[in-house]
Design an enzyme around this catalytic site. Structure first.
Site: not given
Ligand code: NDP
Length: 449
Positions: A92, A113, A116, A128, A167-168, A212, A244, A381
């Protein structure tokens, strides 16, 4: 530097084979540094090659994803699914669509993961996947055609008892909806549990969207109370990212009495000394899918600054990096320390570089690694899959209550393991060791597979 001979030998072998995968090596080394505290007590691990098996994915799938853009041009992206470890349950883990995606990134995320998912106490193995496709700037039709092509290959590798993606970064409700539709069409079955993060009308769970970010704050509140006798009340908070995780981390910590003064996207950050207007931010990000700079154009008294890394120069009591890996380096950590920050809670996966972690921990800040503090997403999830299996939907309050209980238990498991390792309050050691011990026991019981 690793001291234990067995771990050293395995790490050198990983380095030799995967020298071109820096993020993966970084994640493995961090975990091995924690395992040094327990490996001597388990000579049986070396005999059965446990650590060698643990670092090697059970399966890696890499595939071509061809699709046609709105101008009729054929585009080709690369797709991945790393099925890392199924010792405690079906693989997962999320799917990431971002131009920076490569095998190193997917392997590091899959590796993290495993631990986690183990910490959530739910029966989920680690995996992943993703693609170097960038949904940004694409039309809905382009995103749909890409998702359909991606699933046309992925479907044969997944299933509710095999591997269940979510998602991610770059994969939200829209992308999951398109992928679920294509999966259902190909297999001709409504296997709800095959993907999580689904829409509420077709098997999604209430509170999954928030899970999250909310879970991060539940974990953080517990750690603040227990280790510092503190709370979010009256604290100034910086949350990086505006996706997110960041959005709902900002919402929950505001509800708990914190004031979020800065958020970012990959181009720059906004600063609002009055506290970010989250209704405005959600409208910009969720409805308009616009850049964060628009916030400063529309909210008097706020500022926009180019360059997302400088967000850590904003003075705060609590920092929550919620964007991406290695987004906070030594410079960022030094700025936080100089400004009197008391805690760093990771919402993203591996957002601090090893140098930043050493500085933060070395200067007495409370620190939680993402694999513990962001586990609320995958935990919920897991709750979505449970609801799909029993063909029921729980209320928002029921799911949220379960999430709070899970995050408290994860905190306790991490803290207890840190004490057992002789490093009370070191939540990184605690998370790595507590997560690993359960997986190790299951792997040992299942023989050399
Ligand atoms: P989203 O796509 O919803 O948002 C990502 C955010 O981070 C955006 O604001 C984006 O900006 C910014 N971003 C992405 N890449 C970069 C980078 N290289 N440098 C700076 N800013 C960056 O993703 P999530 O919120 O879902 O995920 C964010 C983090 O949380 C990730 O590390 C993910 O693996 C982790 N995560 C997510 C989970 C989930 O349920 N969604 C669960 C557990 C962990 P821009 O729009 O400009 O690209």
């Amino acid at each position: 530097m690793l001291q234990n001979e067995y771990l050293k030998r395995v790490y050198e072998e990983v380095q030799r084979r995967d020298s071109h995968e820096p993020e993966f090596l970084q994640a493995v080394l961090e975990v091995f540094e924690s395992l040094e505290l327990v490996v001597d007590k388990h000579p049986e691990w070396e005999k059965s090659g446990l650590i060698e098996r643990f670092v090697e994915p059970e399966r890696v799938v890499e595939f071509r994803v061809p699709w046609v853009d709105d101008n009729g041009n054929t585009r080709v992206n690369r797709g991945y699914r790393v099925q890392y470890n199924s010792a405690i349950g079906p693989y997962k883990g999320g799917l990431r669509f971002h131009p920076s995606v490569n095998l190193s990134v997917i392997k590091f995320l899959g590796f993290e993961q495993i631990l986690k998912n183990s910490l959530t106490t739910l029966p989920m193995g680690g995996g992943k996947g993703g693609s170097d496709f960038d949904p940004k700037g694409k039309s809905d039709g382009e995103v749909m055609r890409f998702c359909q092509s991606f699933m046309t290959e992925l479907y044969r590798h997944i299933g509710q008892f095999t591997d269940t993606p979510a998602g991610d970064i770059g994969v939200g409700a829209r992308e999951i909806g398109y992928m679920f539709g294509q999966y259902k069409r190909i297999v001709d079955r409504f296997d709800g549990g095959v993907l999580t993060g689904k829409g509420l009308t077709f098997g999604g769970s209430l509170a999954r969207t928030q899970a999250t970010g909310y879970g991060l704050c539940y974990f953080a509140a517990e750690a603040l109370k227990h280790l510092k006798g503190e709370s979010y009340e009256g604290k100034t908070v910086v949350v990086s990212g505006s996706g997110n995780v960041a959005q709902y981390a900002a919402e929950k910590c505001t509800q708990l009495g914190g004031k979020v003064v800065a958020m970012s996207d990959s181009q720059g950050y906004i600063y609002d000394p009055n506290g970010i207007d989250l209704k405005k931010l959600f409208d910009i990000k969720q409805r308009r899918r616009a850049r964060i700079s628009v916030y400063a154009d529309e909210v008097p008294g706020s500022e926009y600054h180019e360059g997302c890394r400088n967000i850590w120069n904003v003075k705060c009591d609590i920092a929550m990096p919620c964007a991406s890996q290695n987004e906070m380096d030594a410079e960022g950590a030094k700025a936080l320390i100089a400004n009197g920050c008391i805690a760093v809670f990771e919402g993203a996966n591996m957002p601090l570089t090893p140098e930043a972690i050493a500085l933060v921990q070395g200067n007495g800040l409370l620190y939680s690694p993402g694999k513990a503090s962001n586990a609320g997403g995958v935990a919920t999830s897991g709750l979505e899959m449970s609801q799909n299996s029993i063909r029921m939907s729980w209320s928002f309050e029921e799911v949220d209550e379960k999430l709070q209980g899970i995050m408290k238990n994860i905190y306790k498991a991490c803290y207890d393991a840190s004490v057992e390792c002789g490093r009370p309050g070191d939540l990184m050691v605690g998370a790595n060791v507590a997560g690993f011990l359960k997986v190790a026991e299951a792997m040992m019981a299942q023989g050399v597979v």
